[in-house]
Design a protein around this motif. Structure first.
Motif, PDB file in Angstrom:
ATOM      1  N   ALA A 104     -12.581 -41.776  15.681  1.00 14.67           N
ATOM      2  CA  ALA A 104     -12.260 -40.503  15.021  1.00 14.67           C
ATOM      3  C   ALA A 104     -11.852 -39.482  16.078  1.00 14.67           C
ATOM      4  N   GLU A 105     -10.882 -38.652  15.745  1.00 14.09           N
ATOM      5  CA  GLU A 105     -10.429 -37.613  16.673  1.00 14.09           C
ATOM      6  C   GLU A 105     -11.392 -36.429  16.737  1.00 14.09           C
ATOM      7  N   ALA A 106     -12.169 -36.223  15.674  1.00 13.19           N
ATOM      8  CA  ALA A 106     -13.116 -35.107  15.630  1.00 13.19           C
ATOM      9  C   ALA A 106     -14.267 -35.460  14.694  1.00 13.19           C
ATOM     10  N   ALA A 107     -15.387 -34.774  14.889  1.00 16.25           N
ATOM     11  CA  ALA A 107     -16.547 -34.984  14.022  1.00 16.25           C
ATOM     12  C   ALA A 107     -17.293 -33.664  13.861  1.00 16.25           C
ATOM     13  N   VAL A 108     -17.807 -33.441  12.671  1.00 13.75           N
ATOM     14  CA  VAL A 108     -18.684 -32.307  12.388  1.00 13.75           C
ATOM     15  C   VAL A 108     -19.876 -32.831  11.602  1.00 13.75           C
ATOM     16  N   THR A 109     -20.989 -32.113  11.707  1.00 20.73           N
ATOM     17  CA  THR A 109     -22.186 -32.579  11.020  1.00 20.73           C
ATOM     18  C   THR A 109     -22.192 -32.131   9.561  1.00 20.73           C
ATOM     19  N   HIS A 110     -22.924 -32.911   8.787  1.00 16.88           N
ATOM     20  CA  HIS A 110     -23.116 -32.637   7.368  1.00 16.88           C
ATOM     21  C   HIS A 110     -24.519 -32.061   7.231  1.00 16.88           C
ATOM     22  N   PRO A 111     -24.822 -31.043   6.476  1.00 14.41           N
ATOM     23  CA  PRO A 111     -23.911 -30.355   5.570  1.00 14.41           C
ATOM     24  C   PRO A 111     -22.807 -29.607   6.323  1.00 14.41           C
ATOM     25  N   VAL A 112     -21.717 -29.431   5.629  1.00 12.21           N
ATOM     26  CA  VAL A 112     -20.511 -28.874   6.227  1.00 12.21           C
ATOM     27  C   VAL A 112     -20.700 -27.393   6.540  1.00 12.21           C
ATOM     28  N   ASP A 113     -20.497 -27.044   7.817  1.00 12.42           N
ATOM     29  CA  ASP A 113     -20.473 -25.647   8.223  1.00 12.42           C
ATOM     30  C   ASP A 113     -19.025 -25.181   8.101  1.00 12.42           C
ATOM     31  N   PRO A 114     -18.739 -24.164   7.275  1.00 14.80           N
ATOM     32  CA  PRO A 114     -17.356 -23.782   7.029  1.00 14.80           C
ATOM     33  C   PRO A 114     -16.559 -23.415   8.286  1.00 14.80           C
ATOM     34  N   VAL A 115     -17.160 -22.718   9.226  1.00 11.59           N
ATOM     35  CA  VAL A 115     -16.431 -22.301  10.428  1.00 11.59           C
ATOM     36  C   VAL A 115     -16.105 -23.514  11.295  1.00 11.59           C
ATOM     37  N   ASP A 116     -17.111 -24.353  11.574  1.00 11.04           N
ATOM     38  CA  ASP A 116     -16.880 -25.546  12.393  1.00 11.04           C
ATOM     39  C   ASP A 116     -15.872 -26.479  11.733  1.00 11.04           C
ATOM     40  N   PHE A 117     -16.026 -26.653  10.424  1.00 12.05           N
ATOM     41  CA  PHE A 117     -15.133 -27.565   9.719  1.00 12.05           C
ATOM     42  C   PHE A 117     -13.694 -27.059   9.744  1.00 12.05           C
ATOM     43  N   ALA A 118     -13.495 -25.793   9.408  1.00 16.92           N
ATOM     44  CA  ALA A 118     -12.139 -25.229   9.378  1.00 16.92           C
ATOM     45  C   ALA A 118     -11.495 -25.294  10.761  1.00 16.92           C
ATOM     46  N   ASP A 119     -12.268 -25.025  11.811  1.00 18.23           N
ATOM     47  CA  ASP A 119     -11.731 -25.115  13.177  1.00 18.23           C
ATOM     48  C   ASP A 119     -11.289 -26.534  13.509  1.00 18.23           C
ATOM     49  N   ALA A 120     -12.142 -27.498  13.190  1.00 19.42           N
ATOM     50  CA  ALA A 120     -11.818 -28.896  13.491  1.00 19.42           C
ATOM     51  C   ALA A 120     -10.607 -29.366  12.688  1.00 19.42           C
ATOM     52  N   LEU A 121     -10.564 -29.016  11.407  1.00 18.07           N
ATOM     53  CA  LEU A 121      -9.443 -29.424  10.566  1.00 18.07           C
ATOM     54  C   LEU A 121      -8.147 -28.780  11.052  1.00 18.07           C
ATOM     55  N   ALA A 122      -8.191 -27.502  11.364  1.00 19.67           N
ATOM     56  CA  ALA A 122      -6.990 -26.822  11.849  1.00 19.67           C
ATOM     57  C   ALA A 122      -6.490 -27.460  13.147  1.00 19.67           C
ATOM     58  N   GLY A 123      -7.403 -27.825  14.041  1.00 19.49           N
ATOM     59  CA  GLY A 123      -7.003 -28.477  15.290  1.00 19.49           C
ATOM     60  C   GLY A 123      -6.294 -29.798  15.045  1.00 19.49           C
ATOM     61  N   LEU A 124      -6.798 -30.580  14.102  1.00 16.81           N
ATOM     62  CA  LEU A 124      -6.153 -31.859  13.791  1.00 16.81           C
ATOM     63  C   LEU A 124      -4.812 -31.653  13.100  1.00 16.81           C
ATOM     64  N   LEU A 125      -4.717 -30.640  12.254  1.00 22.08           N
ATOM     65  CA  LEU A 125      -3.436 -30.343  11.613  1.00 22.08           C
ATOM     66  C   LEU A 125      -2.403 -29.921  12.653  1.00 22.08           C
ATOM     67  N   ARG A 126      -2.808 -29.094  13.586  1.00 23.30           N
ATOM     68  CA  ARG A 126      -1.879 -28.684  14.655  1.00 23.30           C
ATOM     69  C   ARG A 126      -1.382 -29.908  15.430  1.00 23.30           C
ATOM     70  N   GLN A 127      -2.325 -30.774  15.770  1.00 22.63           N
ATOM     71  CA  GLN A 127      -1.989 -31.991  16.523  1.00 22.63           C
ATOM     72  C   GLN A 127      -1.011 -32.863  15.729  1.00 22.63           C
ATOM     73  N   ARG A 128      -1.306 -33.107  14.500  1.00 22.13           N
ATOM     74  CA  ARG A 128      -0.483 -33.994  13.677  1.00 22.13           C
ATOM     75  C   ARG A 128       0.892 -33.403  13.415  1.00 22.13           C
ATOM     76  N   LEU A 129       0.927 -32.115  13.082  1.00 18.75           N
ATOM     77  CA  LEU A 129       2.192 -31.507  12.700  1.00 18.75           C
ATOM     78  C   LEU A 129       3.097 -31.249  13.905  1.00 18.75           C
ATOM     79  N   SER A 130       2.512 -31.049  15.081  1.00 20.32           N
ATOM     80  CA  SER A 130       3.350 -30.873  16.272  1.00 20.32           C
ATOM     81  C   SER A 130       3.943 -32.209  16.703  1.00 20.32           C
ATOM     82  N   VAL A 131       3.218 -33.298  16.494  1.00 22.62           N
ATOM     83  CA  VAL A 131       3.722 -34.640  16.814  1.00 22.62           C
ATOM     84  C   VAL A 131       4.832 -35.007  15.840  1.00 22.62           C
ATOM     85  N   GLY A 132       4.632 -34.665  14.554  1.00 26.75           N
ATOM     86  CA  GLY A 132       5.606 -35.021  13.532  1.00 26.75           C
ATOM     87  C   GLY A 132       6.826 -34.120  13.508  1.00 26.75           C
ATOM     88  N   ALA A 133       6.782 -33.002  14.225  1.00 22.85           N
ATOM     89  CA  ALA A 133       7.885 -32.033  14.196  1.00 22.85           C
ATOM     90  C   ALA A 133       9.099 -32.527  14.945  1.00 22.85           C
TER      91      ALA A 133
END
Length: 133
Positions: A104-133
């Motif tokens: 896995a490229e990233a991991a967060v603990t459950h229960p989901v912390d909104p700040v940690d989760f949003a940061d991790a998800l945004a980082g993966l989206l940036r990575q994926r979308l910059s590669v696909g651009a």
């Protein structure tokens, strides 16, 4: 920037899937597109969705039964060409080594912390979308 990004959420627990949706909101960060969620409760549904394509990030629940997100992550990394990045939900911080094992490229603990989760998800989206651009 594309208008939306597709995030696959795999969990057998509807409450966990809801926590993921609520933590990410419509847009996890200002510099990434809005997200739409594709919810899957079974491994066959995950594999079918990935075969169809168009998934930007996968969020996999490590506590899902009978096939946990860590095993699913390792399987899709082996089987899916150009596999999307994976954000793994782990039960405890000590399980981070298992997230590494699963590739896995990233991991967060459950229960989901909104700040940690949003940061991790945004980082993966940036990575994926910059590669696909």
């Amino acid at each position: 920037m594309q208008p939306t990004a597709t995030v696959l959420v795999y969990s057998d627990d509807a409450n966990t899937r809801e926590q993921v949706r609520l933590a990410a909101g419509r847009r996890p960060a200002a510099d990434v597109p809005e997200v739409r969620f594709l919810e899957c409760a079974t491994l066959p549904a995950v594999l079918s969705a990935l075969d169809r394509g168009g998934i930007d990030v996968c969020v996999l629940d490590g506590e899902t039964a009978p096939v946990g997100g860590m095993g699913v992550c390792r399987q899709i990394k082996d089987e899916i060409f150009d596999c999307p990045p994976v954000l793994l939900l782990i039960g405890r911080p000590q399980d981070a080594w298992l997230a590494t094992w699963s590739r896995a490229e990233a991991a967060v603990t459950h229960p989901v912390d909104p700040v940690d989760f949003a940061d991790a998800l945004a980082g993966l989206l940036r990575q994926r979308l910059s590669v696909g651009a």
